[in-house]
Each structure stands twice: as C-alpha cells, then as structure tokens.
Write a protein that holds these residues in place. Sequence first.
Motif, PDB file in Angstrom:
ATOM      1  N   PHE A   1       0.751  -1.351  -0.091  1.00 49.68           N
ATOM      2  CA  PHE A   1       0.215  -0.046  -0.014  1.00 49.68           C
ATOM      3  C   PHE A   1       0.798   1.105  -0.010  1.00 49.68           C
ATOM      4  O   PHE A   1       0.371   2.310  -0.014  1.00 49.68           O
ATOM      5  CB  PHE A   1      -1.026   0.068   1.348  1.00 49.68           C
ATOM      6  CG  PHE A   1      -0.261  -0.135   2.213  1.00 49.68           C
ATOM      7  CD1 PHE A   1       0.066  -1.607   3.015  1.00 49.68           C
ATOM      8  CD2 PHE A   1       0.539   0.894   3.034  1.00 49.68           C
ATOM      9  CE1 PHE A   1       0.750  -1.826   3.984  1.00 49.68           C
ATOM     10  CE2 PHE A   1       1.409   0.417   3.966  1.00 49.68           C
ATOM     11  CZ  PHE A   1       1.395  -0.640   4.810  1.00 49.68           C
ATOM     12  N   CYS A   2       2.328   1.167   0.119  1.00 49.81           N
ATOM     13  CA  CYS A   2       2.920   2.242   0.225  1.00 49.81           C
ATOM     14  C   CYS A   2       3.343   2.685  -1.247  1.00 49.81           C
ATOM     15  O   CYS A   2       3.777   1.949  -1.941  1.00 49.81           O
ATOM     16  CB  CYS A   2       4.246   1.861   1.229  1.00 49.81           C
ATOM     17  SG  CYS A   2       3.913   1.778   2.715  1.00 49.81           S
ATOM     18  N   ASP A   3       3.294   4.004  -1.376  1.00 46.42           N
ATOM     19  CA  ASP A   3       3.553   4.359  -2.761  1.00 46.42           C
ATOM     20  C   ASP A   3       4.842   5.300  -2.946  1.00 46.42           C
ATOM     21  O   ASP A   3       5.116   5.863  -3.758  1.00 46.42           O
ATOM     22  CB  ASP A   3       2.378   4.983  -3.407  1.00 46.42           C
ATOM     23  CG  ASP A   3       1.918   6.156  -2.470  1.00 46.42           C
ATOM     24  OD1 ASP A   3       0.602   6.817  -2.832  1.00 46.42           O
ATOM     25  OD2 ASP A   3       2.585   6.626  -1.436  1.00 46.42           O
ATOM     26  N   ASN A   4       5.362   5.308  -1.727  1.00 53.14           N
ATOM     27  CA  ASN A   4       6.952   5.901  -1.925  1.00 53.14           C
ATOM     28  C   ASN A   4       7.920   4.967  -1.598  1.00 53.14           C
ATOM     29  O   ASN A   4       7.706   3.562  -1.394  1.00 53.14           O
ATOM     30  CB  ASN A   4       6.995   7.167  -0.623  1.00 53.14           C
ATOM     31  CG  ASN A   4       7.153   6.483   0.736  1.00 53.14           C
ATOM     32  OD1 ASN A   4       7.468   5.531   0.979  1.00 53.14           O
ATOM     33  ND2 ASN A   4       6.553   7.403   1.498  1.00 53.14           N
ATOM     34  N   ASN A   5       9.091   5.189  -1.708  1.00 53.66           N
ATOM     35  CA  ASN A   5      10.273   4.488  -1.857  1.00 53.66           C
ATOM     36  C   ASN A   5      10.767   3.959  -0.621  1.00 53.66           C
ATOM     37  O   ASN A   5      11.374   2.911  -0.458  1.00 53.66           O
ATOM     38  CB  ASN A   5      11.376   5.047  -2.747  1.00 53.66           C
ATOM     39  CG  ASN A   5      11.121   5.280  -3.978  1.00 53.66           C
ATOM     40  OD1 ASN A   5      10.456   4.333  -4.461  1.00 53.66           O
ATOM     41  ND2 ASN A   5      11.977   6.010  -4.790  1.00 53.66           N
ATOM     42  N   ASP A   6      10.174   4.457   0.470  1.00 55.17           N
ATOM     43  CA  ASP A   6      10.813   3.887   2.010  1.00 55.17           C
ATOM     44  C   ASP A   6      10.016   2.717   2.328  1.00 55.17           C
ATOM     45  O   ASP A   6      10.485   2.132   3.266  1.00 55.17           O
ATOM     46  CB  ASP A   6      10.333   5.107   2.635  1.00 55.17           C
ATOM     47  CG  ASP A   6      11.258   6.351   2.768  1.00 55.17           C
ATOM     48  OD1 ASP A   6      10.481   7.469   2.597  1.00 55.17           O
ATOM     49  OD2 ASP A   6      12.343   6.428   2.503  1.00 55.17           O
ATOM     50  N   CYS A   7       8.826   2.509   1.716  1.00 59.50           N
ATOM     51  CA  CYS A   7       8.508   1.151   2.098  1.00 59.50           C
ATOM     52  C   CYS A   7       7.909   0.341   0.859  1.00 59.50           C
ATOM     53  O   CYS A   7       7.041   0.100   0.757  1.00 59.50           O
ATOM     54  CB  CYS A   7       7.252   1.322   2.984  1.00 59.50           C
ATOM     55  SG  CYS A   7       6.138   2.466   2.720  1.00 59.50           S
ATOM     56  N   LYS A   8       8.778   0.226  -0.054  1.00 57.48           N
ATOM     57  CA  LYS A   8       8.207  -0.326  -1.500  1.00 57.48           C
ATOM     58  C   LYS A   8       8.279  -1.877  -1.472  1.00 57.48           C
ATOM     59  O   LYS A   8       7.945  -2.543  -2.336  1.00 57.48           O
ATOM     60  CB  LYS A   8       9.234   0.172  -2.508  1.00 57.48           C
ATOM     61  CG  LYS A   8      10.642  -0.178  -2.285  1.00 57.48           C
ATOM     62  CD  LYS A   8      11.553   0.453  -3.589  1.00 57.48           C
ATOM     63  CE  LYS A   8      12.972   0.198  -3.785  1.00 57.48           C
ATOM     64  NZ  LYS A   8      13.675   0.705  -2.380  1.00 57.48           N
TER      65      LYS A   8
ATOM     66  N   GLN B   1       2.830   5.858   7.034  1.00 64.27           N
ATOM     67  CA  GLN B   1       2.790   4.808   5.875  1.00 64.27           C
ATOM     68  C   GLN B   1       3.550   3.450   6.579  1.00 64.27           C
ATOM     69  O   GLN B   1       2.948   2.600   6.441  1.00 64.27           O
ATOM     70  CB  GLN B   1       3.678   4.981   4.490  1.00 64.27           C
ATOM     71  CG  GLN B   1       3.079   5.948   3.658  1.00 64.27           C
ATOM     72  CD  GLN B   1       3.579   7.096   3.673  1.00 64.27           C
ATOM     73  OE1 GLN B   1       4.269   7.637   4.475  1.00 64.27           O
ATOM     74  NE2 GLN B   1       3.627   7.836   2.478  1.00 64.27           N
ATOM     75  N   TRP B   2       4.622   3.674   7.467  1.00 65.31           N
ATOM     76  CA  TRP B   2       5.256   2.561   8.101  1.00 65.31           C
ATOM     77  C   TRP B   2       4.231   2.188   9.067  1.00 65.31           C
ATOM     78  O   TRP B   2       4.205   0.917   9.345  1.00 65.31           O
ATOM     79  CB  TRP B   2       6.470   2.808   8.531  1.00 65.31           C
ATOM     80  CG  TRP B   2       7.520   2.361   7.508  1.00 65.31           C
ATOM     81  CD1 TRP B   2       8.448   2.871   6.609  1.00 65.31           C
ATOM     82  CD2 TRP B   2       7.944   0.984   7.269  1.00 65.31           C
ATOM     83  NE1 TRP B   2       9.208   1.956   5.928  1.00 65.31           N
ATOM     84  CE2 TRP B   2       8.792   0.738   6.295  1.00 65.31           C
ATOM     85  CE3 TRP B   2       7.253  -0.287   7.771  1.00 65.31           C
ATOM     86  CZ2 TRP B   2       9.223  -0.575   5.865  1.00 65.31           C
ATOM     87  CZ3 TRP B   2       7.638  -1.549   7.394  1.00 65.31           C
ATOM     88  CH2 TRP B   2       8.716  -1.698   6.285  1.00 65.31           C
ATOM     89  N   VAL B   3       3.543   3.142   9.750  1.00 68.38           N
ATOM     90  CA  VAL B   3       2.816   2.522  10.888  1.00 68.38           C
ATOM     91  C   VAL B   3       1.598   1.763  10.268  1.00 68.38           C
ATOM     92  O   VAL B   3       1.319   0.571  10.717  1.00 68.38           O
ATOM     93  CB  VAL B   3       2.171   3.812  11.688  1.00 68.38           C
ATOM     94  CG1 VAL B   3       1.409   3.453  12.643  1.00 68.38           C
ATOM     95  CG2 VAL B   3       3.239   4.729  12.250  1.00 68.38           C
ATOM     96  N   HIS B   4       0.928   2.197   9.153  1.00 66.92           N
ATOM     97  CA  HIS B   4       0.010   1.309   8.512  1.00 66.92           C
ATOM     98  C   HIS B   4       0.588   0.091   8.006  1.00 66.92           C
ATOM     99  O   HIS B   4       0.026  -0.975   8.133  1.00 66.92           O
ATOM    100  CB  HIS B   4      -0.333   2.260   7.366  1.00 66.92           C
ATOM    101  CG  HIS B   4      -1.728   1.797   6.468  1.00 66.92           C
ATOM    102  ND1 HIS B   4      -2.899   1.595   7.100  1.00 66.92           N
ATOM    103  CD2 HIS B   4      -1.659   1.106   5.177  1.00 66.92           C
ATOM    104  CE1 HIS B   4      -3.574   0.891   6.207  1.00 66.92           C
ATOM    105  NE2 HIS B   4      -2.923   0.791   5.161  1.00 66.92           N
ATOM    106  N   ARG B   5       1.834   0.213   7.367  1.00 66.48           N
ATOM    107  CA  ARG B   5       2.309  -1.273   6.872  1.00 66.48           C
ATOM    108  C   ARG B   5       2.510  -2.013   8.271  1.00 66.48           C
ATOM    109  O   ARG B   5       2.220  -3.210   8.089  1.00 66.48           O
ATOM    110  CB  ARG B   5       3.794  -0.997   6.173  1.00 66.48           C
ATOM    111  CG  ARG B   5       4.376  -2.312   5.579  1.00 66.48           C
ATOM    112  CD  ARG B   5       5.411  -1.980   4.785  1.00 66.48           C
ATOM    113  NE  ARG B   5       5.557  -2.851   3.883  1.00 66.48           N
ATOM    114  CZ  ARG B   5       6.211  -2.952   2.536  1.00 66.48           C
ATOM    115  NH1 ARG B   5       6.446  -1.826   2.090  1.00 66.48           N
ATOM    116  NH2 ARG B   5       6.487  -3.933   1.712  1.00 66.48           N
TER     117      ARG B   5
END
Length: 614
Positions: free
Chosen positions: A102-109, A223-227
């Motif tokens: 669900f992450c659309d940035n490179n930090d959690c791809k 995004q990381w919390v979500h992931r």
Amino acid sequence: MPSSGCSENEAVPQQLLGSTGGGGSRIVVDSKSSSLVVHENDNRISDNDDDNNDTTDSRSISSQDEALCDVLGLSSLHMVTLTLQQEEKEEEEKEQVQVQDFCDNNDCKDSAPTVHSQPIRLPLPKNVSRYFYPPHQCCAWTIPNLFTKQECQDIIDIAAHANSNGTLSSTSPSSSQQQQQSSSSSSFQYVTMATHTANDGSQYSVKLQTPNPHKLSVFHHPQWVHRLWERIQPYTQQQQQQQQDPSSSSSSSTSSTSILHDMMKRDRLIDHQESQILPVRGLNPRLRVLKYDADDNDEFLPHFDATTTTTTTTTTTNMESTTDNTTTNTSLVTVLLYLNDGGGIDFEGGETVFLSNTVVITETKNPSRTVVVEEEERKKITTTTTTTKSSTNHKAGSIKIHVSENATVLTPTTGTVVLFEHDLYHCGKPLIWGTKYVLRTDIMFEMTLDEVQTLRNSRQPPSPLQINNNNNNDDDDDDDDDGTDNSQPVSSTAVTTTTTTMTMQELVDKVFDDDDDDSKSQNNNNNNTAAILSDHRESIIEALLDLGLLEDTSIETFCSPGRFALQAMLQDVIRCVPTNDKDNGSSSSSRTNHRDTIRAINSLLDAAFTAARP
Ligand SMILES: O=C(O)CCC(=O)C(=O)O
Ligand SMILES: [Fe+2]
C-alpha cells in the motif's frame, strides 16, 4: 486457549503447541542437549535431534501434552533452547498471507516475506508479571520472520535520517519523553529528559537522574505505521467464527487464536460472548528505533514498559455546525521488531530477556552481589547461546528462545516481532560487540487509562505476598543481607488507595503519618511496624533522595524497576549509612537494626506496590 494438564510452568510448551491454531508447530525434543526445535506448520512431534530429519510421531497434540510436560519437567528445565526455523516449503508458500503493497513511496516499497509465521507463545518465568499473574495468563508472543531484511534495513535508514528529513520525522518531544539534541548528525540520541504530567494536567520536564543507557530515534511515519499494523493486526484479531472446512460446505471448528485473548479475558476486556469490549485501535503513531552500541556499553535495564495515551480529534462539519469528536487510546501491549541479527551475526549479546521479579532474591543471598550475579547469569546465557549456535544452523528467519527458571532469553533475528503486555519485567542485555537496532511501538486500545483501570479493578489480582513466597523466608539466624523479610504479613501501613497519580513524596508522607497515628494507639506492640518505620524514616527518605526516587517521582515510575530491584537498591544505600549500633561494634544489635531496616523498606514497598496496582 486450551487448558493444560501441566502445572503453571510446565504448561508453557503446551500453550506453545496449542497456540499455533490451524498451522501448529512441530517440536523436536533433543534429550541429549536439552534442545527443542520448533518447526512451523506441522503438528507432529519427534524425539529426534536432527533438524533436517523428518522422522515424526503422528500422535495428536493433546495426547502428547503429558509426555512433553514430562520431558520438560521443571527440575530438568534449567536451560532449554527452543529454536524455530522457517521451513520454506512450496506448500507453505501457497498458504502465505497476501499483504498488499500500500506504500507508494520508496521508503516502504518491499513486499512482505513470502512465508508467514505462526505466532509462538513465549514461555515466561514465574513472577514476571508486575501484578504476579501466572505466566500462562500473560500476553507474550513472538512472530518470526514477519518482515523482510530489506524492510528492516529501510526502517533503520529512515530512523537514522529522521531528524534531517522534515517530512517523515518529528523532532518535537513526545508527550512522555524529550530527546536532548546534540551536535551529532545522527538521529539516535540518549534520552536525558522526561516530561511528567501533574495532577492539574500541566506538564513539566525533569532531567533524568539515571538516563537509560541506549540511543533512540523517535519519528512519525504514517505509511510505515500502516504497514506494520497491516502485518501485525491479523494476529490480534479475535477469531471466533466457525472456520470453514474448505473441502466441505459445513463449518468445522472454532478457534480463538488472538494473541491478546488470554490477557483480555484475564482483565475482563472481553465479555462472556468473547467479544472485545476494549477495541483494538492499531499502533502508536509514534515510532521509536532503539540503537545499542557495544562500544558505548548500551543496554536497557530491567523495567516494565510505560503506558502511552494518545487522543485523536475528528472534526465533522455539516451545513449547520461543526462537531469535534475526541477519542482516547491507551497502550497496553509492547511491540518490538528486531531490525538486525544477534547471535554473533550483526552483534553478540543484546538479547531481550523476560525476568522474574524475584530474581535478585532467589539468586543471591547478598543484594550487593546483584550485579555480579546478573553478570554471571549473562555469561551463562552467552555460553549456552554459543554452544547451541555451533550445533544449530542459525539463519535469518529463525528465533532462539532460551528458557531458564528465572529468565526467558530471546536472541534477536531480523524481521521477528515480539509482542507482550507492558507489565512484564524485561530488559535488553548489554552487547558484547556490534550494534543492535530494534523498532519499538505499542498496540493501542480505545479507552482511557481510567476506564482500563476500572475494568481491571473488577478482577481480583493475586497478592504478591501470597504468590511470592518462594524461598524467601528469613530465618532469624540468617545473615540479613539477603533482605528477604517477605515472610512478614502485609503491614498495617499498606495504602489501599488505587490512585496512580500519587508521588513518592506523598506516599512516604502517608505511610509515616499513618504509622504515627498507629503508634499512638498500639504503643505496646513490640512488632508494630509503626515504631520501626518511624525509627527508619530518616534513613529511608535519605536513601530515596540519594537514588533520585523521592522528588517528582510518581509511584508507577518508582515501582517500574520491580520490587526486588528496589529493595536491593534501598538496602544497599542504607547499608552504607553507619548506624550507632554499627559504630559501637555490637553485632547483634546491628543485626537487629538491619533487620528492622529491611522490615521498614518492605513496608514502604508494600504500600507503593499496593498503591500502583490498577
Ligand atoms: O531492546 C530490547 O530488547 C528491549 C527494548 C525494550 O524493552 C523497550 O523498548 O521497551
Ligand atoms: Fe521495554
């Protein structure tokens, strides 16, 4: 959870088996080396010590409980090694949980690991609970291999740059802690200040007398919390629906595999119909990454975790009005995610250890040797780890759990998650070499702390003194250095208030004031604690001041090192203060005086722990 035919400690392996739900685990018992190998997704058991040997016994789990308990009988369970190894079978891969990217940035791809682990209930030592709940009622689980190495590396990178990246980081102090900024470019800093909330709600910062000796990077990254939550949440859900047998249209079994179930049931946070009355709301939005460097002697001293409260305000606007809806969430469960490998791969040492509160008392007769004993225990643990490692194929995705009578030791492995209730006594051991990274967050529940306390108060916690009676009786002829005067009944000075906002200063005033009143009415009672307390008032206050535990310290903070650590600390400090008895060389009156000191300390601790109990 299934009930066990074993006694409290023996029940652990049974829970370990029973907890794995549909998948189950295979436990291989190596009778020669006391080593257990837990293989996932396999309900069979074998007494074969070869990790790769598929020889199994196909008896059902329930019929093996007794046998397993026999093998793991307490007397022989001094140092057992559990090793869980990930089996990357094609079959298991088919069963993998699909986690959306669900992450659309490179930090959690990166995508989730291809094999998902069954949670493993951690065996726990006795008296690990702040409230002395038996281990089988406590929440402590590990989920191996929940995140990939790449994901863990990404988190380390984000944490390392958190302060320099305004969009992802929050350098503002958290509600409970403030980071002291230094000129260092690294985001990892020692926390040297704490923020306390006064009774009137105002906040003030105090310099920590004994800052925790490890570094922290604190940041927000939605995004990381979500992931993280997407991956962890399935393990926290109550699964009481009938499970459909895929091969037939009829429903087959009911399972209740939520890792939170037993704790919530114990705390009356689920009702008779097994529905949660305390909604699980997700993770603490604030992420913390801890960094421990062997070169800096970093560690996390034994403690209970603190509760965090967050509030969320949602504003609803319609044509006529705007309404603010505020919800309060309270953390009850700690989440750790190991970001690199211990066991001599990225670092040596740094294990997470769940400890018995009573370890000081049961392991030594001399509280001043506490540190030495700890050190010895650490060496023992290290030696065992090394020995085991040489005979076991240690690889990423496995978890090693050493169980001894007073400690459960987890060797960090990348991607493994550990979840446990805040009120379990634990520590992060010092490193021998290398650097350890671990992410720390919390599971939040939608309720205020007061509401949680009210629910918890409706249960009957066991009395520490009832449970905690193992070898602690102090014989009159004993050297009082053991400080184990716990055979004393709960003193009449015990404060029965349930407030948690009381400060140590207030508690001390209350204990001594109550005793002054008591002593007026009971002045002929030789054993009365009042007289003893009043004789020792000055030395106890002085010891608390010396240790930085009197001023501005709430009872909860005071109690957090654990009863016996506090007892040892206070005794050590008071022992250094010469008394008249010691000065005049009378050893018997010195002993009496010392015994009275211990009695007075115990009275104060009874009062503190009673007051802190929710
Ligand atoms: O690093 C560890 O193993 C323990 C960390 C911990 O206890 C905490 O963050 O509260
Ligand atoms: Fe902790």
